[in-house]
Design a protein around this motif. Structure first.
Motif, PDB file in Angstrom:
ATOM      1  N   ARG A  61       0.836  -1.194   0.000  1.00  0.00           N
ATOM      2  CA  ARG A  61       0.000   0.000   0.000  1.00  0.00           C
ATOM      3  C   ARG A  61       0.877   1.252   0.000  1.00  0.00           C
ATOM      4  NH1 ARG A  61      -5.356  -0.718   1.813  1.00  0.00           N
ATOM      5  NH2 ARG A  61      -5.787  -2.737   2.822  1.00  0.00           N
ATOM      6  N   PRO A  62       0.445   2.316  -0.612  1.00  0.00           N
ATOM      7  CA  PRO A  62       1.127   3.602  -0.390  1.00  0.00           C
ATOM      8  C   PRO A  62       1.037   3.967   1.096  1.00  0.00           C
ATOM      9  CG  PRO A  62      -0.407   3.735  -2.237  1.00  0.00           C
ATOM     10  CD  PRO A  62      -0.669   2.428  -1.558  1.00  0.00           C
ATOM     11  N   ASP A  63       2.065   4.582   1.621  1.00  0.00           N
ATOM     12  CA  ASP A  63       2.082   4.918   3.049  1.00  0.00           C
ATOM     13  C   ASP A  63       0.881   5.759   3.461  1.00  0.00           C
ATOM     14  OD1 ASP A  63       4.397   3.503   3.302  1.00  0.00           O
ATOM     15  OD2 ASP A  63       5.714   5.241   3.457  1.00  0.00           O
ATOM     16  N   ARG A  64       0.354   6.566   2.540  1.00  0.00           N
ATOM     17  CA  ARG A  64      -0.779   7.434   2.884  1.00  0.00           C
ATOM     18  C   ARG A  64      -2.036   6.625   3.196  1.00  0.00           C
ATOM     19  NH1 ARG A  64      -0.094   7.758  -2.631  1.00  0.00           N
ATOM     20  NH2 ARG A  64      -1.895   7.095  -3.897  1.00  0.00           N
ATOM     21  N   GLU A  65      -2.094   5.368   2.757  1.00  0.00           N
ATOM     22  CA  GLU A  65      -3.266   4.537   3.019  1.00  0.00           C
ATOM     23  C   GLU A  65      -3.196   3.827   4.366  1.00  0.00           C
ATOM     24  OE1 GLU A  65      -4.093   1.785  -0.095  1.00  0.00           O
ATOM     25  OE2 GLU A  65      -4.295   3.317  -1.661  1.00  0.00           O
ATOM     26  N   LEU A  66      -2.063   3.856   5.021  1.00  0.00           N
ATOM     27  CA  LEU A  66      -1.923   3.165   6.296  1.00  0.00           C
ATOM     28  C   LEU A  66      -2.685   3.922   7.382  1.00  0.00           C
ATOM     29  CD1 LEU A  66       1.872   2.250   6.111  1.00  0.00           C
ATOM     30  CD2 LEU A  66      -0.094   0.810   5.540  1.00  0.00           C
ATOM     31  N   LYS A  67      -3.477   3.187   8.140  1.00  0.00           N
ATOM     32  CA  LYS A  67      -4.345   3.794   9.150  1.00  0.00           C
ATOM     33  C   LYS A  67      -3.874   3.541  10.581  1.00  0.00           C
ATOM     34  CE  LYS A  67      -8.424   3.355   6.158  1.00  0.00           C
ATOM     35  NZ  LYS A  67      -9.773   2.774   6.012  1.00  0.00           N
ATOM     36  N   LEU A  68      -3.101   2.480  10.781  1.00  0.00           N
ATOM     37  CA  LEU A  68      -2.621   2.139  12.121  1.00  0.00           C
ATOM     38  C   LEU A  68      -1.174   2.568  12.326  1.00  0.00           C
ATOM     39  CD1 LEU A  68      -4.131  -1.473  12.369  1.00  0.00           C
ATOM     40  CD2 LEU A  68      -5.072   0.637  13.318  1.00  0.00           C
ATOM     41  N   VAL A  69      -0.345   2.332  11.329  1.00  0.00           N
ATOM     42  CA  VAL A  69       1.065   2.721  11.411  1.00  0.00           C
ATOM     43  C   VAL A  69       1.162   4.239  11.491  1.00  0.00           C
ATOM     44  CG1 VAL A  69       3.241   2.785  10.164  1.00  0.00           C
ATOM     45  CG2 VAL A  69       1.907   0.672  10.239  1.00  0.00           C
ATOM     46  N   GLY A  70       1.899   4.713  12.474  1.00  0.00           N
ATOM     47  CA  GLY A  70       2.022   6.152  12.692  1.00  0.00           C
ATOM     48  C   GLY A  70       1.111   6.682  13.772  1.00  0.00           C
ATOM     49  N   ARG A  71       0.203   5.852  14.285  1.00  0.00           N
ATOM     50  CA  ARG A  71      -0.716   6.259  15.353  1.00  0.00           C
ATOM     51  C   ARG A  71      -0.265   5.678  16.685  1.00  0.00           C
ATOM     52  NH1 ARG A  71      -6.416   4.088  14.216  1.00  0.00           N
ATOM     53  NH2 ARG A  71      -6.603   4.807  16.375  1.00  0.00           N
ATOM     54  N   SER A  72      -0.664   6.330  17.760  1.00  0.00           N
ATOM     55  CA  SER A  72      -0.456   5.782  19.104  1.00  0.00           C
ATOM     56  C   SER A  72      -1.638   4.877  19.425  1.00  0.00           C
ATOM     57  CB  SER A  72      -0.346   6.909  20.140  1.00  0.00           C
ATOM     58  OG  SER A  72       0.803   7.686  19.909  1.00  0.00           O
ATOM     59  N   LEU A  73      -1.391   3.571  19.407  1.00  0.00           N
ATOM     60  CA  LEU A  73      -2.448   2.596  19.664  1.00  0.00           C
ATOM     61  C   LEU A  73      -2.430   2.162  21.126  1.00  0.00           C
ATOM     62  CD1 LEU A  73      -1.959   0.291  16.533  1.00  0.00           C
ATOM     63  CD2 LEU A  73      -3.708   2.057  16.846  1.00  0.00           C
ATOM     64  N   VAL A 110      15.064  12.349  19.147  1.00  0.00           N
ATOM     65  CA  VAL A 110      15.360  11.034  18.576  1.00  0.00           C
ATOM     66  C   VAL A 110      15.021  11.036  17.099  1.00  0.00           C
ATOM     67  CG1 VAL A 110      14.907   8.554  18.769  1.00  0.00           C
ATOM     68  CG2 VAL A 110      14.750  10.011  20.803  1.00  0.00           C
ATOM     69  N   ASP A 111      15.909  10.508  16.293  1.00  0.00           N
ATOM     70  CA  ASP A 111      15.648  10.314  14.869  1.00  0.00           C
ATOM     71  C   ASP A 111      15.810   8.830  14.574  1.00  0.00           C
ATOM     72  OD1 ASP A 111      15.387  10.289  12.150  1.00  0.00           O
ATOM     73  OD2 ASP A 111      16.773  11.938  11.772  1.00  0.00           O
ATOM     74  N   CYS A 112      14.683   8.134  14.578  1.00  0.00           N
ATOM     75  CA  CYS A 112      14.678   6.694  14.312  1.00  0.00           C
ATOM     76  C   CYS A 112      14.011   6.394  12.977  1.00  0.00           C
ATOM     77  CB  CYS A 112      13.986   5.939  15.430  1.00  0.00           C
ATOM     78  SG  CYS A 112      12.281   6.469  15.744  1.00  0.00           S
ATOM     79  N   GLY A 113      14.009   7.390  12.077  1.00  0.00           N
ATOM     80  CA  GLY A 113      13.272   7.212  10.831  1.00  0.00           C
ATOM     81  C   GLY A 113      11.791   7.341  11.107  1.00  0.00           C
ATOM     82  N   PRO A 114      10.943   6.680  10.315  1.00  0.00           N
ATOM     83  CA  PRO A 114       9.502   6.748  10.563  1.00  0.00           C
ATOM     84  C   PRO A 114       9.151   6.219  11.954  1.00  0.00           C
ATOM     85  CG  PRO A 114       9.958   5.776   8.414  1.00  0.00           C
ATOM     86  CD  PRO A 114      11.271   5.872   9.128  1.00  0.00           C
ATOM     87  N   VAL A 115       8.306   6.930  12.665  1.00  0.00           N
ATOM     88  CA  VAL A 115       7.867   6.504  13.999  1.00  0.00           C
ATOM     89  C   VAL A 115       6.561   5.737  13.831  1.00  0.00           C
ATOM     90  CG1 VAL A 115       7.231   7.258  16.312  1.00  0.00           C
ATOM     91  CG2 VAL A 115       8.972   8.514  15.020  1.00  0.00           C
TER      92      VAL A 115
END
Length: 729
Positions: free
Chosen positions: A195-207, A621-626
């Motif tokens: 998927r394009p990263d823009r379609e991700l709904k869980l990755v990048g969120r605080s779950l 911190v720079d760990c790339g994508p969080v």
């Protein structure tokens, strides 16, 4: 395998008193199970009845529930939430209808890079992220293809979301449960489209963390809770001195005590097997072990080891492991600055001491353990029992009370198997705190000598490093033995100096591997911790010698790296670096590139009457994508406290006897000593994923040592604080 047992009675009574409040708290914190994925039990190698497998990682029930396999051990780092969220996001599952199960030991769940089933070294997210996305994408394409064929439409007109496949033009939808049997009949795509990263709904969120509700309510099944039908319980004690020889013991009084089933000899110790743990522990107290010292136990002495490390630093011999530029140039240009730094032994001191349930029969062995290293445990059991590897079954318990690398070593697993074999029954072996501390494999004491030739502006032009460290890697990676024997070089002990982030004209690193009787192994930060403490303290010394601001000094050395300089600029603002402080207060900075992550940290503290009060710790911190900001932040915060432990306490030895054999003497940081924390992550999606779980303990000790100087204190070239008559206030 049996289902997990019900909540044990003692914890049930405790938790019931606050059940109503806990329920309100869980909902208020967003932790109620209905709000996200749920934890299940252990996965069998094959899908359960009615489940359809779409590859090794995903199973779909007829009702449309998605069952995801979790391969990595949850030891507090939040991996049981982050990894399945990656998988579910790429698949298009409904996170509220996801159930998680623990992976069996199988090749499909091995580390994609090392082909080895283990958890550690901040590797899980970095290594499994691309792999799990690919697995999720493959299953998604199978489901969308099955739906397209049923509808007679083009596959590209279908999308998977929320547990359904939807046909865009018509709006028709089919649930995963209805499509799974047809999808499973299709070939697994080898190169599915992500998927394009823009379609991700869980990755990048605080779950909400999926493991939190059971741990808060007491329902989590740790290894120490695990039960088997007909299971006995064993308490063990080995000779108190490392390397001592067991001469005899008298077990008659212990055998006569209530509930005792057997008293079994162990290598250099004894196990009491009883119906209940309290019975075994009480009987064990009636046994006195008579031992005699050996050359090894006499050598396992702090004074002897410290003297040996100092002597090795002076004489070597050395293995040259880095040689860049002309570090041996005898031109004499620039002043030479030399400093030596010492790090002490440290204990893992996990909240849950070592334990294991083993059921060994004539033709098979099955164990249930809070382990970080299933494959290594199987190999160790094979060697100890002489059984075929396919007759050895290793199960990881659902919850683990801390690891920090200690649970990679399978010594406690092998011991439990031998006790079970001798007892002829399933046995749970539990180490009490004293046994756990005495039988640790410690983070080794080290010496690091750094020498720099500086230019006219005080900047280091050449850096020479000499490191003296016992092995770190051998107990968890036995194949390294050949390298240790032939090259006398342990790569884990060199982390943090094999590569440095600063640009230098020339650099060399020499390594000496001492052989000591005290067992040593990996511990959170591995070699980065001791080596970065030395390097970042040394960089600070160079900055102050040149009468330059320590943060600006580092920025000059990192001018070639725009990510690093932007990070330091943000750190200066976050930490209020330029704001004046009253007398007795100071700020210290440290920077590191560790576990694939860049981190800058500033410690602000107050020094008063030998008391060190940490006021504020700022970290960028720079760990790339969080992938999960909440879990990542918690990892950095927890690591800061862990780094404080390296500054607060140490373990020492007297003729093989561990002086700090309980938490009363191995004093860990308290809540009252914990500072305010300000944590930020750089938004650098162009950088590769880095690790978060082990990086912040790396920078806390040098930042603290540098802050002490800024507050008017002396330069600390060794830890912990107590060696300098200092303490946390």
């Amino acid at each position: 395998m049996n289902a997990p047992p019900p909540l044990n009675a003692a914890r049930r009574r405790l938790m019931q008193r606050g059940a109503a409040l806990a329920g309100v708290t869980l909902v208020g914190m967003g932790l109620a199970p209905a709000l996200g994925a749920r934890l299940g039990g252990a996965a069998s190698p094959q899908p359960a009845a009615g489940e359809t497998a779409l590859g090794a990682w995903i199973r779909i029930t007829p009702a449309g529930e998605t069952v995801l396999v979790v391969s990595q051990a949850e030891i507090g780092q939040g991996i049981s939430t982050t990894l399945p969220a990656i998988l579910a996001d790429e698949l298009g599952a409904d996170w509220n209808r996801v159930r998680l199960v623990t992976a069996p030991v199988a090749p499909a769940y091995r580390h994609p890079k090392y082909d080895w089933m283990f958890t550690g070294n901040s590797e899980s997210v970095q290594s499994f992220y691309p792999h799990l996305r690919k697995m999720g994408a493959a299953a998604r394409e199978m489901l969308t293809t099955a739906a397209a064929r049923r509808w007679g439409v083009a596959t590209e007109t279908c999308r998977a979301t929320g547990g359904f496949v939807i046909h865009g033009p018509s709006g028709r939808r089919l649930g995963f449960g209805a499509l799974a049997p047809d999808a499973a009949a299709l070939p697994v795509p080898k190169e599915p489209r992500l998927r394009p990263d823009r379609e991700l709904k869980l990755v990048g969120r605080s779950l909400p963390r999926v493991d939190a509700p059971d741990k808060v309510t007491g329902r989590a099944v740790f290894g120490i809770d695990f039960q088997r039908p007909g299971m006995l319980v064993a308490a063990v004690r080995t000779v108190p001195a490392i390397g001592a020889k067991l001469v005899s013991f008298d077990a008659e009084a212990a055998r006569a005590m209530p509930g005792v089933r057997a008293v079994l000899p162990l290598p250099d110790g004894v196990a009491v097997v009883a119906q209940k743990y309290w019975q075994a522990a009480q009987a064990l107290r009636r046994i006195t072990l008579h031992s005699e010292p050996t050359e090894a136990s006499r050598g396992a002495d702090s004074a002897v080891i410290e003297a040996g490390l100092d002597a090795a630093l002076a004489t070597g011999p050395w293995a040259r492991v880095v040689d860049e530029g002309r570090v041996d140039d005898a031109s004499g240009e620039g002043a030479q600055v030399v400093a030596v730094y010492a790090n002490p032994f440290a204990a893992h001191a996990t909240m849950e001491p070592m334990n294991c349930v083993a059921d060994v029969r004539a033709d098979r062995c099955e164990i249930w353990a809070p382990t970080q290293g299933q494959d290594l445990a199987r190999l160790a059991l094979q060697a100890a029992l002489g059984l075929p590897i396919e007759r050895i079954f290793v199960n990881r318990t659902p919850a683990i009370g801390g690891g920090f690398g200690r649970r990679l070593v399978p010594d406690f697993v092998v011991q439990a198997a031998l006790v079970s074999k001798a007892a002829g029954a399933p046995v749970k072996v539990i180490w009490d705190r004293e046994e756990d501390m005495r039988r640790d494999l410690f983070r080794p004491a080290t010496r690091v000598q750094l020498a720099a030739r500086v230019d006219g502006e005080g900047l280091p032009r050449e850096l020479q490093a000499k490191v003296v460290s016992p092995t770190i890697l051998l107990p968890v990676f036995p194949p390294i033995q050949k390298t240790l024997d032939e090259q006398r070089f342990d790569p884990s002990a060199m982390e943090g100096l094999m590569h440095v982030p600063y640009r230098l004209a020339a650099r060399s690193v020499d390594f000496h591997l001492p052989r000591i009787p005290v067992p040593t192994s990996v511990m959170r930060t591995t070699g980065y911790g001791p080596n970065v403490f030395a390097l970042e303290s040394f960089i600070d010394e160079l900055a102050l010698r040149a009468r330059q601001d320590p943060l600006a000094f580092r920025r000059r050395l990192l001018a070639h790296d725009p990510h690093a300089t932007r990070l330091l600029d943000r750190l200066a603002a976050l930490s209020r670096w330029d704001r004046p402080l009253p007398a007795g207060q100071g700020r210290g900075v440290a920077f590191a590139e560790a576990f694939g992550t860049l981190i800058g940290m500033v410690v602000q503290l107050q020094l008063k009457d030998r008391g060190v009060r940490l006021q504020r710790v700022s970290a960028v911190v720079d760990c790339g994508p969080v992938l999960d900001p909440g879990i990542a932040r918690a990892g950095i915060e927890g690591g800061i406290v862990f780094g404080m432990a390296y500054c607060k306490t140490e373990v020492t030895f007297d003729q093989g006897r561990l002086r700090e054999d309980n938490l009363a003497r191995y004093a860990l940081p308290t809540l009252a000593e914990t500072p305010e924390m300000a944590i930020e992550f750089m938004d650098h999606s162009d950088r590769p994923l880095g690790g978060v779980g082990e990086v912040s303990p790396v920078t806390l000790p040098p930042a603290l040592a540098n802050a002490l100087v800024a507050a008017g204190g002396a330069r600390l070239r060794s830890l912990p604080l107590g060696r300098h008559d200092l303490h946390f206030a």
